[in-house]
Motif scaffolding. Structure first.
Motif, mmCIF file in Angstrom:
data_model
loop_
_atom_site.group_PDB
_atom_site.id
_atom_site.type_symbol
_atom_site.label_atom_id
_atom_site.label_comp_id
_atom_site.label_asym_id
_atom_site.label_seq_id
_atom_site.Cartn_x
_atom_site.Cartn_y
_atom_site.Cartn_z
ATOM 1 N N GLY A 14 0.826 -1.216 0.000
ATOM 2 C CA GLY A 14 0.000 0.000 0.000
ATOM 3 C C GLY A 14 0.858 1.263 0.000
ATOM 4 O O GLY A 14 2.005 1.240 0.453
ATOM 5 N N LYS A 15 0.293 2.342 -0.506
ATOM 6 C CA LYS A 15 1.089 3.579 -0.643
ATOM 7 C C LYS A 15 0.429 4.768 0.035
ATOM 8 O O LYS A 15 0.726 5.917 -0.288
ATOM 9 C CB LYS A 15 1.295 3.895 -2.122
ATOM 10 N N ILE A 16 -0.503 4.503 0.966
ATOM 11 C CA ILE A 16 -1.215 5.619 1.602
ATOM 12 C C ILE A 16 -0.650 5.878 2.997
ATOM 13 O O ILE A 16 -0.415 4.930 3.761
ATOM 14 C CB ILE A 16 -2.719 5.283 1.706
ATOM 15 N N TYR A 17 -0.455 7.152 3.343
ATOM 16 C CA TYR A 17 -0.226 7.500 4.744
ATOM 17 C C TYR A 17 -1.308 8.487 5.163
ATOM 18 O O TYR A 17 -1.714 9.349 4.381
ATOM 19 C CB TYR A 17 1.198 8.046 4.981
ATOM 20 N N SER A 18 -1.804 8.318 6.392
ATOM 21 C CA SER A 18 -2.928 9.124 6.880
ATOM 22 C C SER A 18 -2.543 9.746 8.204
ATOM 23 O O SER A 18 -2.394 9.042 9.207
ATOM 24 C CB SER A 18 -4.152 8.252 7.135
ATOM 25 N N THR A 19 -2.402 11.050 8.201
ATOM 26 C CA THR A 19 -2.062 11.743 9.450
ATOM 27 C C THR A 19 -2.470 13.199 9.321
ATOM 28 O O THR A 19 -2.587 13.716 8.202
ATOM 29 C CB THR A 19 -0.555 11.614 9.760
ATOM 30 N N ASN A 20 -2.706 13.854 10.449
ATOM 31 C CA ASN A 20 -2.984 15.290 10.413
ATOM 32 C C ASN A 20 -1.643 16.024 10.414
ATOM 33 O O ASN A 20 -1.036 16.266 11.452
ATOM 34 C CB ASN A 20 -3.826 15.696 11.615
ATOM 35 N N GLU A 21 -1.200 16.354 9.210
ATOM 36 C CA GLU A 21 0.163 16.873 9.031
ATOM 37 C C GLU A 21 0.327 18.291 9.556
ATOM 38 O O GLU A 21 1.453 18.807 9.633
ATOM 39 C CB GLU A 21 0.551 16.795 7.553
ATOM 40 N N SER A 22 -0.774 18.933 9.944
ATOM 41 C CA SER A 22 -0.626 20.285 10.501
ATOM 42 C C SER A 22 0.117 20.250 11.841
ATOM 43 O O SER A 22 0.596 21.276 12.312
ATOM 44 C CB SER A 22 -2.000 20.950 10.677
ATOM 45 N N TYR A 23 0.213 19.046 12.442
ATOM 46 C CA TYR A 23 0.941 18.937 13.720
ATOM 47 C C TYR A 23 2.439 18.666 13.517
ATOM 48 O O TYR A 23 3.167 18.459 14.485
ATOM 49 C CB TYR A 23 0.332 17.825 14.587
ATOM 50 N N PHE A 24 2.878 18.637 12.263
ATOM 51 C CA PHE A 24 4.278 18.304 11.947
ATOM 52 C C PHE A 24 5.288 19.028 12.856
ATOM 53 O O PHE A 24 6.197 18.406 13.398
ATOM 54 C CB PHE A 24 4.556 18.625 10.466
#
Ligand SMILES: O=P(O)(O)OC[C@H]1O[C@](O)(COP(=O)(O)O)[C@@H](O)[C@@H]1O
Ligand SMILES: [Mg+2]
Length: 338
Positions: free
Chosen positions: A208-218
């Motif tokens: 699979g090639k999906i990553y799911s995260t709320n990247e605004s918290y980077f």
């Protein structure tokens, strides 16, 4: 135009799968069957209300805060009342812990050997008003010996025996992990709202090639996680693509079917330095669903299922969940090999 596609033909219900599973003892089946019937009945009620939400005026705030300090939505309350009533009526649930209540609800009339349930009755509350995916999540435990009643959800004497979620979206899905397998059912409104599935266990696809995260918290994440996210976007071959619904049920469901890693690390929303997702009724059931589908869920260091709940029944944990290949790659890259 009233021709049904061939794929809509009836296959198996959740009850049929439970009855046919030799690994589930008969005594447990007698408790699980009414509980699963309560969950699917609740799912039908919720799906029907959600489908008419704006017309019924139930897509807004209930005007108060829950134990987590989060604004309670009207549907959070409806989910709480619906599942609490249906589960109580089974008389097979001794205690019900919910995101919406500070303490577990006790059912004194229940079978003394009844099961324990922890639930998030309405996951993804911020999606309600915009008609995006939402869900309900359940962890089902066998209780510790009755002498240990005080620690019923805490400690290590109760056992997680099943995890389930309902996804309210274009169709309504019921996913349950029990006896080492994860199954998917779809509600068929033209068949009395019955949940039907193929009976074949689900497995995360590999590659699979999906990553799911709320990247605004980077900017808040530790460097290892920042480096991993930078790498999946630009260094990895093949690079990965981002998908994030903002409701754990929706994000995990997509990743389960397509192959993808879900990340809610420590340091999420401001003040969420232990992550955001609750151990007992979000991380645990999703971890079991992942594990029985050939994947794993961790807190970035150890398996979620190895974490023992403490006295805070609403404790939060970081959550990294997905297929073995992607979670293992995350752990290697962040210096905590599995
Ligand atoms: O907005 P954020 O911080 O990305 O949070 C999204 C996460 O919060 C949750 O919605 C949980 O919140 P609720 O259960 O209170 O609705 C998760 O399902 C989701 O993954
Ligand atoms: Mg919720």
């Amino acid at each position: 135009m009233d021709q049904e596609p061939q794929s809509a033909r009836r296959t198996k219900t959740p009850a049929e799968i439970i009855l046919e599973t030799p690994g589930i003892p008969d005594e447990l089946k007698k408790k699980l069957l009414p509980i699963i019937s309560a969950l699917t009945s609740g799912g039908r009620i919720m799906a029907s209300l959600i489908a008419r939400g704006p017309l019924l005026g139930i897509t807004g705030s209930a005007g108060k805060e829950n134990i987590q300090g989060e604004e309670v939505q009207t549907l959070d309350r409806i989910g709480q009342d619906t599942f609490c009533q249906l589960l109580g009526e089974t008389q097979k649930v001794r205690e019900l812990l919910s995101e919406e209540e500070p303490l577990p609800t006790l059912f004194p009339q229940a079978d003394p050997d009844g099961l324990l349930i922890a639930m998030d009755p309405l996951d993804g509350s911020s999606n309600i008003s915009v008609n995006a995916s939402i869900g309900s999540i359940f962890a089902i435990f066998s209780p510790p010996p009755s002498s240990d009643r005080g620690e019923i959800f805490g400690g290590d004497k109760r056992k997680l025996i099943a995890g389930a979620y309902i996804l309210y979206s274009a169709s309504t899905s019921f996913v349950i992990a029990v006896d080492q397998k994860t199954y998917l059912f779809t509600m068929d409104p033209s068949f009395g709202g019955e949940f039907l599935g193929t009976g074949e266990p689900l497995h995360f696809p590999s590659g699979g090639k999906i990553y799911s995260t709320n990247e605004s918290y980077f900017p808040l994440w530790e460097k290892g996680i920042q480096d991993y996210i930078t790498w999946v976007k630009s260094g990895r071959k093949p690079v990965m693509t981002s998908r994030y619904i903002g409701a754990l049920v929706g994000d995990l469901h997509r990743n389960l079917l397509k192959g993808g890693i879900y990340l809610y690390p420590a340091e999420g929303a401001p003040g969420k330095n232990h992550g955001k997702l609750r151990l007992l009724y979000e991380a645990y059931p999703m971890a079991l669903i992942c594990q029985f589908a050939g994947g794993i869920a961790t807190d970035g260091d150890r398996s979620i299922l190895s974490i023992k709940p403490g006295s805070d029944l609403h404790a939060r944990v970081p959550l990294i969940a997905g297929p073995m290949d992607l979670v293992s790659e995350f752990h290697t890259k962040t210096g905590h090999p599995l």
